[in-house]
Write an enzyme that holds these catalytic residues in place. Structure first.
Site, PDB file in Angstrom:
ATOM      1  N   ASN A  38     -41.660  -6.156  40.408  1.00 52.53           N
ATOM      2  CA  ASN A  38     -40.920  -5.152  39.641  1.00 52.53           C
ATOM      3  C   ASN A  38     -39.815  -4.573  40.517  1.00 52.53           C
ATOM      4  OD1 ASN A  38     -40.328  -3.406  37.435  1.00 52.53           O
ATOM      5  ND2 ASN A  38     -41.401  -1.747  38.462  1.00 52.53           N
ATOM      6  N   HIS A  61     -37.494  -1.087  41.025  1.00 52.40           N
ATOM      7  CA  HIS A  61     -37.527   0.327  40.667  1.00 52.40           C
ATOM      8  C   HIS A  61     -36.373   1.041  41.368  1.00 52.40           C
ATOM      9  CE1 HIS A  61     -39.176   4.132  39.363  1.00 52.40           C
ATOM     10  NE2 HIS A  61     -38.923   4.584  40.568  1.00 52.40           N
ATOM     11  N   SER A  81     -36.109  -0.334  45.203  1.00 55.05           N
ATOM     12  CA  SER A  81     -37.274  -0.998  45.804  1.00 55.05           C
ATOM     13  C   SER A  81     -37.714  -2.150  44.910  1.00 55.05           C
ATOM     14  CB  SER A  81     -38.459  -0.025  45.902  1.00 55.05           C
ATOM     15  OG  SER A  81     -38.109   1.138  46.611  1.00 55.05           O
ATOM     16  N   ASP A 139     -45.565   1.949  39.499  1.00 61.19           N
ATOM     17  CA  ASP A 139     -44.552   1.951  40.579  1.00 61.19           C
ATOM     18  C   ASP A 139     -45.212   2.142  41.954  1.00 61.19           C
ATOM     19  OD1 ASP A 139     -42.553   1.783  38.615  1.00 61.19           O
ATOM     20  OD2 ASP A 139     -42.342   3.947  38.485  1.00 61.19           O
TER      21      ASP A 139
HETATM   22  C1  GRF Z   1     -32.644  -1.105  36.541  1.00 57.97           C
HETATM   23  O1  GRF Z   1     -31.918  -0.068  37.048  1.00 57.97           O
HETATM   24  C2  GRF Z   1     -34.027  -1.136  37.134  1.00 57.97           C
HETATM   25  O2  GRF Z   1     -34.115  -0.566  38.388  1.00 57.97           O
HETATM   26  C3  GRF Z   1     -34.827  -0.318  36.149  1.00 57.97           C
HETATM   27  O3  GRF Z   1     -34.251  -0.591  34.891  1.00 57.97           O
HETATM   28  C4  GRF Z   1     -32.897  -0.946  35.049  1.00 57.97           C
HETATM   29  C5  GRF Z   1     -32.651  -2.215  34.293  1.00 57.97           C
HETATM   30  O4  GRF Z   1     -31.298  -2.519  34.137  1.00 57.97           O
HETATM   31  N1  GRF Z   1     -36.218  -0.649  36.269  1.00 57.97           N
HETATM   32  P1  GRF Z   1     -30.842  -3.910  33.538  1.00 57.97           P
HETATM   33  O5  GRF Z   1     -31.451  -4.054  32.155  1.00 57.97           O
HETATM   34  O6  GRF Z   1     -31.253  -4.999  34.461  1.00 57.97           O
HETATM   35  O7  GRF Z   1     -29.336  -3.809  33.432  1.00 57.97           O
END
Ligand code: GRF
Length: 220
Positions: free
Chosen positions: A114, A116, A143, A152
């Site tokens: 994942n 984050h 991260s 998370d």
């Molecule tokens: C990213 O900022 C990620 O960190 C978070 O959700 C967002 C997804 O953006 N978990 P995208 O759909 O890849 O543009």
């Protein structure tokens, strides 16, 4: 006679939104030497632009609309069935805005990553950019971690930092954090597909040794 090359690790990406991380991963995995292949993209929102990006790249998609599931367990059971059909070596959560049940997470332990938008363990959950500004932090970032039952909270593989400027807004931070996301996720996915990173009982192993702290990229 030449032996057939080993099959590439199979990647399924799960997304919920615009899919800019998915796009970065599609572009990285298109490189001739990338050691893995995105075999499907799954989404919980029928209209998400991530689906469009996958279709443009000729990657099969599936949708499990969470609003049509009676419970979190029912949603996860449908998702699990779809994932078993594709039988991936790694599941990449790229802006997948669903909390997964512990049974689901356990079923893919060590095979689910994942991203984050914070320097974990700081700022789990939502609205990270706003919270960083409210706290007056000077450093922020992203991260990538193994997914465990704790939201998370799984062991962090790699992080990338950005500096927080006095005139930053949640939007400007989001933009710079995302630039780092698009660089970092392909790197970490490559490591995973090369077999260089593993989830161990006590953290993350990199090339066979326990990481004392997450790998770091920095824009400064
Ligand atoms: C990213 O900022 C990620 O960190 C978070 O959700 C967002 C997804 O953006 N978990 P995208 O759909 O890849 O543009």
């Amino acid at each position: 006679m030449k032996a057939d090359p080993a099959p590439l690790p199979k990647i399924v990406v799960l997304a919920s939104g615009s899919g800019t991380n998915l796009q970065a991963l599609i572009e990285a995995t298109r490189e001739r030497d990338f050691p893995g292949e995105i075999i499907a993209v799954g989404c919980n929102r029928p209209g998400a632009f991530a689906l469009e990006r996958a279709a443009q790249a000729n990657i099969p998609t599936f949708v499990i609309d969470h609003t049509k599931s009676d419970s979190r367990e029912a949603f996860d059971a449908s998702l699990m069935a779809e994932l078993h059909r594709h039988n991936p070596d790694v599941i990449v959560l790229a802006g997948f805005m669903r909390i997964l049940t512990p049974d689901f997470v356990r079923a893919f332990r060590g095979r689910m990553l994942n991203i984050h938008p914070s320097l974990l363990p700081a700022y789990t959950g939502l609205n990270t950019h706003k919270r960083v500004l409210e706290a007056g932090d000077k450093v922020h970032g992203v991260s990538i971690h193994f997914v465990t039952e704790e939201l998370d909270g799984g062991p962090v593989i790699a992080q990338s930092e950005i500096r927080v400027n006095d005139d930053d807004t949640p939007e400007s931070l989001a933009e710079r954090v995302q630039q780092q996301e698009h660089l970092l996720y392909p790197i970490v996915l490559r490591w995973f597909c090369e077999g260089r990173i593993q989830l161990a009982a006590d953290g993350v192993q990199f090339d066979g040794s326990l990481l004392p702290s997450p790998m770091r990229l920095s824009d400064s």
